[in-house]
Design an enzyme around this catalytic site. Structure first.
Site: not given
Ligand code: AMP
Ligand code: ZN
Length: 122
Positions: A37-38, A94, A107, A109
């Site tokens: 995760d970023i 989520n 996705h 987590h």
């Molecule tokens: P959600 O809130 O469950 O939709 O989680 C989306 C997740 O994607 C968040 O934890 C973000 O930090 C992560 N995210 C968004 N863009 C990227 C990216 N380019 N690379 C890695 N993680 C990302």
């Protein structure tokens, strides 16, 4: 199952899977792709995504239940590889506004690597 072309066009996770957006890969097999995760919320914070685009948990049809199986089996393997299986980890989907879902490509987590609080809604 391939990546659904129309949905994947503007989807950043589809772009990550296709390699047109960079990511730090953690795991890959025929069915799933996993990357760090970023904006990590734990020392280990991995996103495990199906290569087949589905928007959300709610959009997985009964005949696509294997997607969940593939995500959870990948989580098992990644937890083992990153040596957090013994210390413990948390798996989170989520869905929707109350859960603050931001990316509409299914996705899972995987969070671990340090003691977490008992509350899951903080
Ligand atoms: P959600 O809130 O469950 O939709 O989680 C989306 C997740 O994607 C968040 O934890 C973000 O930090 C992560 N995210 C968004 N863009 C990227 C990216 N380019 N690379 C890695 N993680 C990302
Ligand atoms: Zn997608």
């Amino acid at each position: 199952m391939g990546i659904v072309p129309n949905k994947s066009k503007e989807c950043i996770f589809c772009k990550i899977i296709q390699g047109t957006l960079p990511s730090r890969k953690a795991f890959e097999n025929e069915h799933v792709f996993a990357f760090w995760d970023i904006a990590p919320q734990a020392p280990v914070h991995i996103l495990i995504v199906p290569k087949h685009h589905v928007d959300d948990v709610l959009d997985v049809r009964p005949d696509q239940g294997i997607l969940f199986q593939q995500l959870f089996l990948a989580a098992q393997q990644i937890a083992g590889q990153l040596e957090i299986a013994g210390s413990g980890f948390r798996l989170v989907f989520n869905s929707g506004d109350h859960a603050c879902q931001t990316i509409h490509h299914l996705h899972l987590h995987l969070l671990g690597g340090a003691q977490m609080g008992g509350s899951m809604v903080g």
